[in-house]
Motif scaffolding. Structure first.
Motif, PDB file in Angstrom:
ATOM      1  N   THR A 171       0.532  -1.113  -0.373  1.00 36.48           N
ATOM      2  CA  THR A 171       0.169   0.061  -0.226  1.00 36.48           C
ATOM      3  C   THR A 171       1.014   1.446   0.297  1.00 36.48           C
ATOM      4  O   THR A 171       1.800   1.349  -0.508  1.00 36.48           O
ATOM      5  N   GLU A 172       0.158   2.090   0.087  1.00 36.98           N
ATOM      6  CA  GLU A 172       0.923   3.498   0.066  1.00 36.98           C
ATOM      7  C   GLU A 172       1.205   3.947   1.642  1.00 36.98           C
ATOM      8  O   GLU A 172       1.532   4.994   1.916  1.00 36.98           O
ATOM      9  N   ILE A 173       1.379   2.955   2.792  1.00 40.38           N
ATOM     10  CA  ILE A 173       1.728   4.087   4.107  1.00 40.38           C
ATOM     11  C   ILE A 173       3.125   4.014   3.547  1.00 40.38           C
ATOM     12  O   ILE A 173       4.146   3.551   3.793  1.00 40.38           O
ATOM     13  N   PRO A 174       3.221   5.734   4.326  1.00 44.61           N
ATOM     14  CA  PRO A 174       4.554   5.675   4.997  1.00 44.61           C
ATOM     15  C   PRO A 174       5.505   5.493   5.394  1.00 44.61           C
ATOM     16  O   PRO A 174       4.902   3.936   6.591  1.00 44.61           O
ATOM     17  N   ASP A 175       6.541   5.541   5.975  1.00 48.11           N
ATOM     18  CA  ASP A 175       7.129   4.890   6.011  1.00 48.11           C
ATOM     19  C   ASP A 175       7.313   5.028   7.331  1.00 48.11           C
ATOM     20  O   ASP A 175       8.148   4.179   8.229  1.00 48.11           O
ATOM     21  N   ASN A 176       7.713   5.766   7.960  1.00 43.10           N
ATOM     22  CA  ASN A 176       7.507   5.784   9.743  1.00 43.10           C
ATOM     23  C   ASN A 176       6.661   4.829   9.858  1.00 43.10           C
ATOM     24  O   ASN A 176       6.085   4.780  11.450  1.00 43.10           O
ATOM     25  N   VAL A 177       4.994   5.071   9.257  1.00 40.71           N
ATOM     26  CA  VAL A 177       4.150   4.493  10.215  1.00 40.71           C
ATOM     27  C   VAL A 177       4.473   2.785   9.891  1.00 40.71           C
ATOM     28  O   VAL A 177       4.317   2.124  10.455  1.00 40.71           O
ATOM     29  N   ARG A 428       9.362   1.613  -5.348  1.00 46.53           N
ATOM     30  CA  ARG A 428       9.290   0.483  -3.794  1.00 46.53           C
ATOM     31  C   ARG A 428       8.377  -0.382  -4.968  1.00 46.53           C
ATOM     32  O   ARG A 428       8.229  -1.698  -4.164  1.00 46.53           O
ATOM     33  N   GLY A 429       7.907  -0.351  -6.434  1.00 47.91           N
ATOM     34  CA  GLY A 429       7.204  -1.196  -6.551  1.00 47.91           C
ATOM     35  C   GLY A 429       5.794  -1.093  -6.601  1.00 47.91           C
ATOM     36  O   GLY A 429       5.284  -1.723  -6.110  1.00 47.91           O
ATOM     37  N   ARG A 430       5.805  -0.229  -5.684  1.00 53.42           N
ATOM     38  CA  ARG A 430       4.378   0.446  -5.741  1.00 53.42           C
ATOM     39  C   ARG A 430       3.337   1.303  -6.310  1.00 53.42           C
ATOM     40  O   ARG A 430       4.603   2.060  -6.707  1.00 53.42           O
ATOM     41  N   GLU A 431       2.380   1.595  -6.551  1.00 52.40           N
ATOM     42  CA  GLU A 431       1.613   2.543  -6.902  1.00 52.40           C
ATOM     43  C   GLU A 431       1.781   4.409  -6.411  1.00 52.40           C
ATOM     44  O   GLU A 431       2.119   5.183  -7.096  1.00 52.40           O
TER      45      GLU A 431
END
Length: 451
Positions: A171-177, A428-431
């Protein structure tokens, strides 16, 4: 005649209102300016929907198409009340629609609710969705967590707490999360609802997704599923409840005990008190029972559960706006079908509302379309009572913002930020990988930025 309209809030409600007005059969031209306090539009879809809900995120594509027509000017990173005021709007526009939503947590009045370790769901959602105005860190040190609420937000919060972080990586989850959730020692999340399993506010889709979690046991209690006649009748008359009941019954048949994390459902549980010395340590609640009419009544049986943290997910609440009437009890702008009302219940000329700030935080995102249509119908009919702006020219607003050194971003700025997030995701291979800090969002939306 040209209607110069300001819309404050660039979430689904504001964008839908603009689109409906542009397509509405009317005897005048329109010019619409959309003001948003964040550098990015889309409001609740971007900052209120869990990152593992791509189907709901698809609404963004429809909103993007509306903005990309070029018929609406976007002013991002502009704060109503400071960067631009009500007097400014009256000077440059014929009317304003407020579509500022509801992003605060509704109050849960319980003894001990303010203990350290007790959190509002809205704040947690803003954190895991990368909202630029919340801290980058979140305290995730609890093994046993209570979530109070039986709506979709409660399910989102519980799912994000109990889901294994690696399963969120697509998903688009931020790195810090991701890094924060990775350190979480959670083993058990408990969802509490005051009424029974057939009175929940969940939608079937949200509920079904929980059962698909990797390495998470679903724990239900037989005592909660001895349906009374009212519950049985509700199932026969409501297709959604048929599906919800089927989901619960299938979970009850599952073998449990092998997963490393567990999600517990507690129905007929009325919250009484949060206990603890220096932080949350215990949750006390009263067992309720069906009252025969679809509600519940107390039983007098008190139960307790040792917990390390508690999240209240009992609804959202709107915030007051400078110079605009506000209903402190319901967290909305008082209105009649979108026409804003003053303290004496009289229509305020030129001022309208739509979305959650109009009707309260109820209904799905799609409901904002019919809501906006109602508001737009009144706006068009009210032409005789519109404001008479002294400087309605389109460039007068940009000159005003420039004179105040407001660091605003237009639609092309948002498109550059959008492209930057997609590029970060592609690496990162993500949308998409969401940019979190406001400063970084503003930098990446400048012309010529290639980082």
């Amino acid at each position: 005649m040209k209607l110069r309209l300001a819309i404050v809030g660039a979430g689904p409600a504001g964008i839908y209102a603009a689109d409906i007005l542009l397509k509405y059969e009317r005897a005048f031209d329109v010019s619409i300016d959309l003001f948003e306090r964040l550098p990015a539009p889309y409001g609740l879809v971007r900052y209120g929907v869990a990152p593992d809900h791509p189907r709901i995120k698809g609404i963004i594509n429809a909103l993007k198409d509306i903005l990309d027509t070029g018929h609406i000017r976007l002013f991002g990173n502009v704060n109503y009340g400071t960067d631009i005021t009500l007097d400014d709007l009256k000077k440059h526009y014929h009317a304003v629609i407020f579509s500022t939503g509801a992003m605060e947590d509704a109050n849960l009045s319980l003894p001990g609710i303010d203990l350290p370790g007790s959190y509002g769901a809205a704040d947690f959602v803003s954190w895991y969705d990368g909202h630029p105005d919340v801290p980058r860190e979140w305290p995730l040190d609890a093994k046993n967590i209570a979530v109070v609420g039986n709506g979709n937000v409660a399910l989102d919060v519980a799912r994000m707490l109990v889901k294994h972080p690696d399963d969120l990586l697509p998903t688009e989850i931020p790195d810090n999360v991701y890094e924060g959730l990775k350190k979480s020692p959670v083993t058990d999340v408990h969802i509490f609802g005051r009424r029974g399993p057939m009175q929940v506010k969940f939608t079937p889709l949200e509920l079904r997704e929980l059962g698909e979690l990797n390495d998470v046991d679903m724990v239900l209690h037989d005592e909660d599923f001895d349906y009374d006649q009212a519950a049985k009748e509700a199932i026969t008359s409501n297709k959604q409840l048929v599906v919800i009941d089927r989901i619960f019954q299938s979970w009850r048949q599952r073998e449990t005990g092998s997963a490393s994390r567990r999600l517990h459902f507690h129905f007929y549980a009325n919250p009484l008190e949060v206990l603890g010395n220096e932080k949350v340590q215990n949750f006390r609640y009263e067992r309720t029972q069906p009252d025969g009419a679809g509600g519940v009544r107390p039983t007098g049986e008190i139960r307790e559960l040792d917990i390390d943290a508690l999240y209240r997910a009992v609804g959202y609440f709107g915030s007051p706006l400078d110079g605009i009437p506000f209903d402190e009890r319901h967290g909305i702008i008082p209105n009649h079908e979108g026409q804003v009302l003053d303290d004496h219940n009289r229509v305020v000329p030129g001022v309208y509302a739509t979305g959650w700030i109009k009707r309260g935080p109820v209904g799905l995102i799609g409901h904002t379309k019919s809501d906006a249509m109602e508001t737009i119908q009144h706006l068009v009919k009210d032409q005789a009572s519109w404001w008479t702006p002294a400087e309605p020219e389109e460039d007068a607003v940009t000159q005003l913002l420039d004179s105040r050194d407001v660091n605003y971003r237009d639609l092309s700025g948002w498109q550059r930020l959008d492209d930057a997030e997609r590029a970060l995701g592609k690496e990162r291979g993500r949308e998409r990988l969401k940019v979190v800090s406001r400063e970084d969002m503003l930098d990446r939306s400048l012309p010529g930025d290639t980082s």
